[in-house]
Design an enzyme around this catalytic site. Structure first.
Site, PDB file in Angstrom:
ATOM      1  N   ASP A 124       0.840  -1.197   0.000  1.00 52.19           N
ATOM      2  CA  ASP A 124       0.000   0.000   0.000  1.00 52.19           C
ATOM      3  C   ASP A 124       0.878   1.253   0.000  1.00 52.19           C
ATOM      4  O   ASP A 124       2.039   1.204   0.410  1.00 52.19           O
ATOM      5  CB  ASP A 124      -0.889   0.030   1.256  1.00 52.19           C
ATOM      6  CG  ASP A 124      -1.850  -1.146   1.292  1.00 52.19           C
ATOM      7  OD1 ASP A 124      -2.151  -1.694   0.223  1.00 52.19           O
ATOM      8  OD2 ASP A 124      -2.267  -1.508   2.410  1.00 52.19           O
TER       9      ASP A 124
HETATM   10  N1  URA Z   1      -1.148  -6.025   3.703  1.00 50.93           N
HETATM   11  C1  URA Z   1      -1.657  -4.772   3.769  1.00 50.93           C
HETATM   12  O1  URA Z   1      -2.694  -4.546   4.357  1.00 50.93           O
HETATM   13  N2  URA Z   1      -0.980  -3.793   3.148  1.00 50.93           N
HETATM   14  C2  URA Z   1       0.188  -3.982   2.505  1.00 50.93           C
HETATM   15  O2  URA Z   1       0.773  -3.038   1.984  1.00 50.93           O
HETATM   16  C3  URA Z   1       0.718  -5.285   2.456  1.00 50.93           C
HETATM   17  C4  URA Z   1       0.013  -6.287   3.061  1.00 50.93           C
END
Ligand code: URA
Length: 257
Positions: A124
Site C-alpha cells: 500500500d
Molecule cells: N497487507 C496490507 O494490508 N498492506 C500492505 O501493503 C501489504 C500487506
C-alpha cells in the site's frame, strides 16, 4: 562507464527459459560492463574470453547462460533479468508509473528504468519496507500465488493491545465478510506491535486481518520475502541488486530447485 563484475558466474538455470545466441558485445553491455563501443575496443585488445578462449570479434555469438565469460581474466556474472531490493518509503506507490504520485520505479536511475522494471507484488502507499523490483515477467504472478508458499513477513503497529486470542484467530484463519484468509502466524513483540507472516497477497490483507480482530493498523512494514530479509543497511528509498544467494532463495524455491 564503470566496470562491474561478479566473482562467480551466475549459473542458475531457470526451467523452461531458453536463451538464444547473442553477440558478445551485446551480452556484456546488457550487464553494464561497458558501452558497445568500449567493448569492441576491449575485444580487439584481447581482454574478453569465453570458456577460456580469447574472443576475436565482437560479432561472435554465444548463449550467455551456458558459457563462462571473463573480462580481464575475471568471470562476469550474467543475469538475464534484474532483481532489485528496495526499502520502499511511505507515500510512494508500488507501481511503474503514475500521473500524480511518485512510484518506486521513479526512485531508480534511468538505466534501470529503461529495462522496463516493475514491482513484483504490491505494498500500500503508506506501507514501508521490502519491495522487489524486476523485469522478470513471470516472477510477480508466481510470488503471489499461495500455492508457491512464498511467505512475507510484516511488522504491524496497531491501535489496541494485542492478545493471545488475536494470535489464535490469525492461526485459525480469519474470515472477513466474503473474504477468507489462510491461517497465519502472528507473534506479539510489544503490546501494540506484532510480526505477521502470510503467503497470500490479497488487497490490504494484513490491515483487514487486524481489522477483523478489532485493531486498526497504524504502521506497516514488510521485513522479509521468502527467506530474504530487507537489508538493514538500506535507508528509506534505498535499493540494491539482490545477491546470487538471495535470487536463489526466492527463485530457486519458485522453480523447485
Ligand atoms: N497487507 C496490507 O494490508 N498492506 C500492505 O501493503 C501489504 C500487506
Amino acid at each position: 562507464m564503470q566496470l562491474s563484475y561478479c566473482m562467480s558466474r551466475f549459473d542458475f538455470k531457470q526451467k523452461g527459459r531458453n536463451m538464444e545466441l547473442q553477440r558478445i558485445d551485446k551480452i556484456l553491455s546488457s550487464q553494464n560492463i561497458a558501452s558497445r563501443s568500449e567493448l569492441k575496443q576491449m575485444i580487439q585488445q584481447g581482454r574478453v574470453s569465453v570458456n577460456g578462449q580469447t574472443v576475436k570479434n565482437a560479432r561472435e555469438k554465444y548463449d550467455p547462460e551456458t558459457v563462462a565469460i571473463a573480462v580481464d581474466g575475471r568471470e562476469v556474472c550474467f543475469r538475464r533479468y534484474v532483481y532489485i531490493m528496495m526499502n520502499k518509503p511511505a507515500g510512494v506507490l508500488s507501481a511503474s508509473r503514475d500521473f500524480r504520485d511518485k512510484t518506486v520505479v521513479d526512485l531508480l536511475p534511468r538505466e534501470l528504468q529503461r529495462k522496463g522494471v516493475f514491482p513484483a507484488g504490491r505494498l500500500d502507499k503508506d506501507t514501508e519496507g521490502f519491495i522487489l523490483i524486476t523485469d522478470d515477467g513471470g516472477l510477480a504472478h508466481q510470488m503471489l500465488s499461495p500455492k508457491q508458499h512464498v511467505y512475507k513477513l510484516y511488522e504491524a503497529v496497531v491501535d489496541k493491545v494485542l492478545t493471545e486470542e488475536d494470535v489464535t484467530a490469525f492461526r485459525q484463519g480469519i474470515t472477513c465478510g466474503e473474504l477468507h484468509f489462510l491461517p497465519a502466524e502472528m507473534k506479539i513483540t510489544a503490546p501494540h506491535t506484532a510480526l505477521v507472516e502470510i503467503c497470500e497477497g490479497k488487497f490490504h490483507q494484513v490491515k483487514k486481518m487486524f481489522h477483523a480482530v478489532g485493531a486498526e493498523v497504524l504502521h506497516l512494514r514488510r521485513l522479509r520475502i521468502g527467506n530474504v530479509f530487507l537489508d538493514p543497511a538500506l535507508p528509506s528509498g534505498g535499493f540494491r541488486e539482490l545477491t546470487n544467494e538471495e535470487i536463489h532463495a526466492i527463485l530457486g524455491k519458485l522453480h523447485g530447485i
